[in-house]
Design an enzyme around this catalytic site. Structure first.
Site, PDB file in Angstrom:
ATOM      1  N   PRO A 156      22.752   6.554  29.139  1.00  0.00           N
ATOM      2  CA  PRO A 156      21.644   7.009  30.058  1.00  0.00           C
ATOM      3  C   PRO A 156      20.431   6.697  29.191  1.00  0.00           C
ATOM      4  CG  PRO A 156      23.041   8.801  29.418  1.00  0.00           C
ATOM      5  CD  PRO A 156      23.397   7.685  28.719  1.00  0.00           C
ATOM      6  N   GLU A 157      19.366   6.040  29.936  1.00  0.00           N
ATOM      7  CA  GLU A 157      17.865   5.512  29.225  1.00  0.00           C
ATOM      8  C   GLU A 157      17.119   6.497  30.196  1.00  0.00           C
ATOM      9  OE1 GLU A 157      17.120   1.946  28.243  1.00  0.00           O
ATOM     10  OE2 GLU A 157      18.960   1.006  28.782  1.00  0.00           O
ATOM     11  N   HIS A 199      36.294  17.038  28.784  1.00  0.00           N
ATOM     12  CA  HIS A 199      34.811  16.789  28.070  1.00  0.00           C
ATOM     13  C   HIS A 199      33.850  17.446  28.849  1.00  0.00           C
ATOM     14  CE1 HIS A 199      37.052  12.987  26.776  1.00  0.00           C
ATOM     15  NE2 HIS A 199      37.324  12.507  27.893  1.00  0.00           N
ATOM     16  N   ARG A 213      32.055  10.692  24.941  1.00  0.00           N
ATOM     17  CA  ARG A 213      32.097  10.235  23.420  1.00  0.00           C
ATOM     18  C   ARG A 213      31.404  11.112  22.453  1.00  0.00           C
ATOM     19  NH1 ARG A 213      30.207   4.061  23.918  1.00  0.00           N
ATOM     20  NH2 ARG A 213      30.753   4.318  21.789  1.00  0.00           N
ATOM     21  N   ARG A 245       2.942  -8.566  13.014  1.00  0.00           N
ATOM     22  CA  ARG A 245       4.382  -8.757  12.753  1.00  0.00           C
ATOM     23  C   ARG A 245       5.214  -9.696  13.434  1.00  0.00           C
ATOM     24  NH1 ARG A 245       6.341  -2.296  13.831  1.00  0.00           N
ATOM     25  NH2 ARG A 245       8.065  -3.341  12.687  1.00  0.00           N
TER      26      ARG A 245
END
Ligand SMILES: [Zn+2]
Length: 271
Positions: free
Chosen positions: A2-3, A91, A110, A152
């Protein structure tokens, strides 16, 4: 995984069900998440009312009178609203039962997610205090990106995925935003021009807003608060499209591994 759009979609999906509701019961079936669920979580939460539900980066913050419940969905977590009597599935690690008879159920195959409590200001919690700006906030723009990139040599895509620079821009959305801005993912961050940083910040906001509007991106085990998959996947330009024709110019999409993550780009649309 999930973002940010999936987390924001979850927040919007459950907000009206949990806010103003009192917590009647907390059932912890499996406390061994990324960090152990506090042993006294039920004692802490029962009787408290959820005052607001906000999001910081990919953390959901349930504000209550005596502190904040911090929830992260990790790699595979989801939160669903169900009648409290619904039998749990494998789960389904934790339930927060509300006084409406509904419960908020946390599922995470997970177990990289977390459910934590803080009595103090959530923004000062060790997990949150060093986070960079929210991508959809005004503080995040081309100038802010240029400042973070100055001098950078790190690749621009990796800079975008650094949560001290900007939060919630994961692999999918970094790849997609770079495509829209016409910038190759491997370019040295410090060498981009200000106009390119402007275009990139704009693309990031655009791609995240579109993804939130379509309910996130369908990825394997992700489902939103109603259990429905997101529909953003159909709109991806490059992510997981290796070898397929670019939707703009028909050139096959290139794929390579960058910082152990898959990266996708169009060698003709991106410079
Ligand atoms: Zn192209």
């Amino acid at each position: 995984m999930p973002e940010l759009p999936e987390v924001e979609t979850t927040r919007r999906g459950i907000e009206s069900t949990v806010v103003e509701r009192a917590i009647e019961r907390v059932i912890v079936r499996e406390p061994r998440l990324r960090w152990r669920v506090p042993g006294d979580l039920a004692e802490t939460l029962v009787g408290q009312r959820v005052q607001a539900l906000s999001r910081r980066a990919k953390y959901l913050l349930f504000a209550m009178r005596h502190g904040t419940l911090i929830v992260h969905l990790g790699m595979s977590g989801s939160l669903r609203i169900l009648p409290a009597t619904t039998p749990p599935l494998t789960h389904d690690h934790l339930d927060i039962v509300l006084d409406s008879g509904l419960c908020l159920r946390f599922n995470d195959p997970r177990r990289f997610g977390c459910v934590l409590w803080t009595d103090a200001d959530a923004e000062l919690h060790p997990l949150l205090r060093d986070l960079g700006p929210e991508p959809l906030s005004e503080q995040f723009n081309g100038a802010a990106l240029a400042r973070a990139a100055r001098g950078r040599r790190i690749a621009i895509k990796q800079l975008l995925m650094n949560s001290s620079v900007v939060v919630g821009v994961g692999n999918i959305y970094a790849s997609e935003a770079l495509f829209r801005a016409g910038i190759r993912p491997r370019r040295a961050a410090g060498r981009l021009k200000l106009a390119e940083f402007d275009a990139l910040a704009k693309s990031i906001k655009q791609v995240l807003r579109e993804a939130i509007r379509s309910g996130g991106t369908t990825l394997r085990d992700y489902v939103n608060a109603d259990g429905m998959p997101g529909y953003f996947r159909q709109k991806l330009f490059v992510y997981e499209r290796a070898g397929e024709p670019c939707r703009v110019c028909k050139t096959p999409i290139q794929h390579f591994v960058q910082g152990q993550r898959s990266t996708y780009f169009c060698r003709s649309c991106q410079r």
